[in-house]
Design an enzyme around this catalytic site. Structure first.
Site, PDB file in Angstrom:
ATOM      1  N   LYS A 162      -4.087  -7.036 -64.343  1.00 40.81           N
ATOM      2  CA  LYS A 162      -4.911  -7.866 -65.222  1.00 40.81           C
ATOM      3  C   LYS A 162      -6.017  -7.015 -65.852  1.00 40.81           C
ATOM      4  CE  LYS A 162      -7.823  -9.175 -61.285  1.00 40.81           C
ATOM      5  NZ  LYS A 162      -8.162 -10.265 -60.336  1.00 40.81           N
ATOM      6  N   TYR A 166     -35.895   3.850 -76.767  1.00 46.79           N
ATOM      7  CA  TYR A 166     -36.491   2.554 -77.120  1.00 46.79           C
ATOM      8  C   TYR A 166     -37.638   2.202 -76.180  1.00 46.79           C
ATOM      9  CZ  TYR A 166     -32.889   1.158 -80.452  1.00 46.79           C
ATOM     10  OH  TYR A 166     -32.075   1.061 -81.532  1.00 46.79           O
TER      11      TYR A 166
HETATM   12  C1  LIG Z   1      -7.655  -9.822 -59.087  1.00 46.99           C
HETATM   13  C2  LIG Z   1      -6.848 -10.591 -58.134  1.00 46.99           C
HETATM   14  C3  LIG Z   1      -6.092  -9.937 -57.160  1.00 46.99           C
HETATM   15  C4  LIG Z   1      -6.182  -8.444 -56.926  1.00 46.99           C
HETATM   16  O1  LIG Z   1      -7.318  -8.219 -56.136  1.00 46.99           O
HETATM   17  P1  LIG Z   1      -7.801  -6.728 -55.794  1.00 46.99           P
HETATM   18  O2  LIG Z   1      -8.926  -6.922 -54.862  1.00 46.99           O
HETATM   19  O3  LIG Z   1      -8.199  -6.158 -57.095  1.00 46.99           O
HETATM   20  O4  LIG Z   1      -6.651  -6.051 -55.191  1.00 46.99           O
HETATM   21  C5  LIG Z   1      -5.276 -10.689 -56.353  1.00 46.99           C
HETATM   22  N1  LIG Z   1      -5.217 -12.031 -56.487  1.00 46.99           N
HETATM   23  C6  LIG Z   1      -5.948 -12.710 -57.388  1.00 46.99           C
HETATM   24  C7  LIG Z   1      -5.828 -14.173 -57.476  1.00 46.99           C
HETATM   25  C8  LIG Z   1      -6.799 -12.006 -58.238  1.00 46.99           C
HETATM   26  O5  LIG Z   1      -7.524 -12.666 -59.131  1.00 46.99           O
END
Ligand SMILES: *Cc1c(COP(=O)(O)O)cnc(C)c1O
Length: 372
Positions: free
Chosen positions: A31, A257
């Site tokens: 993702k 800044y």
């Molecule tokens: C992002 C996510 C994962 C992966 O988790 P990590 O800690 O990055 O391995 C797994 N399950 C869900 C539902 C997630 O949103």
């Protein structure tokens, strides 16, 4: 200009280690564009080194993987009822179902397209975030069983997600695992036969074997983030930026800044062309450093939208080769040569490394070293 360099050999090594820990079955979670590392490249590498399937949040992300030529099973778990479930079905994308509303939307798409939807029921086991609330779970299972009998869906999995797996000895995940087991029992009692039970993500793969069940969904770990901070994985990302210019300023000069920073000695200042619009957290001002000319050098003044200033003054007692325009600063990397890590940036800006690595913008061009 600033660049991101992605080391797929690190992704491969991390996948092998995590698959072994998980007892074989790993879903590569890619993702948010593979946590900023490139979803397709991370997916391909993970699949070649032990991952069995892919996981993303939205259907759009899943379709992008298909367009990139990935044919492995893909699960998409975060969609509103109006999402394009017909497109998911056409592309053979599995979806998670956290509610009756979503079950109805998926079943309707199955009816329209004449394709049976492959789904994973999602139970909330303690985060009050995604997944069906405990008081709705039995009803969801009964409705899913009815939809299965009608031929609209096939329930292949039950998923849950842990909220505290990065904190050693927090009892919260023991309770969550118990709730998860109970949820699977309820699904079975409703007549469902979910083959794939999945609860653990990276932290639990590393530290909580009792939560592994049939499959682990690992994301952060693929790109080298150990959520517990124990550095058992290989970071895959290196960010560098060229020095645009160097100037010498007298003691007392103010930088950036708000004239927030005042140099107390004659100083040499180097300008780097990346800022908060590129993912450098503005809140790291006053704490952050980069590796430049063989040394860690502090950022001075506020992080601007497009640029930051680095103090490259060497102490008179330890002069080094002068930093020049065109030299490259290592902004973030695995840390092997003394450069700051994503964990360092996270500490400097009160966040977690996940937010740092996913935060780099399109101006930080990505280069991916091919690896098979
Ligand atoms: C992002 C996510 C994962 C992966 O988790 P990590 O800690 O990055 O391995 C797994 N399950 C869900 C539902 C997630 O949103």
């Amino acid at each position: 200009m600033p660049t991101r360099h992605v080391d797929l050999a690190a992704v491969a090594a991390n996948t092998r280690l995590l698959s072994e820990r998980a007892g074989g079955a790993v879903m590569a979670v890619v993702k948010a564009d593979g946590f900023g590392h490139g979803a397709a490249a991370v997916a391909r590498t993970a699949l070649a080194h032990g991952a069995r399937s892919l996981g993303v949040t939205s259907i759009e992300e899943a379709l992008a993987l298909r367009r990139a030529g990935l044919t492995a099973p893909v699960l998409s778990w975060l969609n509103a009822p109006g999402a394009d479930f017909a497109a998911a079905l056409a592309a053979d994308v599995q979806t998670a179902v956290p509610s009756g509303r979503l079950l109805a939307a998926v079943a309707a798409a199955a009816g329209r397209t004449g394709r049976r939807a492959v789904v994973h029921l999602h139970a909330d086991v303690g985060m009050a975030r995604d997944g069906a609330a405990p008081q709705q779970w039995a009803r969801l299972c009964a409705d899913a069983a009815a939809a299965e009998r009608s031929g609209a869906v096939r329930v292949v999995g039950v998923m849950g997600h842990l909220g505290c797996a990065d904190r050693a000895d927090d009892p919260c995940d023991r309770d969550a695992a118990a709730r998860y087991r109970a949820a699977v029992d309820v699904a079975r009692a409703a007549g469902l036969r979910p083959r794939v039970r999945h609860l653990a993500a990276t932290a639990a793969v590393l530290d909580a074997p009792a939560t592994h069940f049939d499959l682990a969904r690992v994301g952060a770990g693929l790109v080298g983030i150990d959520p517990t901070g124990r550095r058992r994985l290989r970071p895959a990302l290196t960010v560098t930026a060229p020095v645009v210019g160097v100037r010498t300023v007298p003691a007392g000069s103010r930088v950036g800044y708000g004239h927030d920073h005042r140099v107390t000695r004659p100083s040499r200042l180097a300008l780097l062309p990346l800022g908060y619009a590129d993912g450098l957290p503005r809140t790291a001002t006053g704490r952050a450093a980069v590796l430049l000319g063989g040394r860690r050098r502090p950022l001075v003044g506020l992080v601007s939208m497009d640029q930051v200033v680095v103090d490259v003054t060497d102490p008179p007692s330890a002069p080094g080769p002068a930093v020049r325009a065109g030299d490259r600063a290592v902004v973030l990397g695995p840390g092997r040569a003394g450069e700051p890590t994503a964990e360092d940036w996270a500490r400097w800006s009160d966040t977690i490394p996940h937010e740092i690595v996913t935060g780099f913008g399109p101006r930080v061009r990505r280069f991916t070293e091919e690896y098979r």
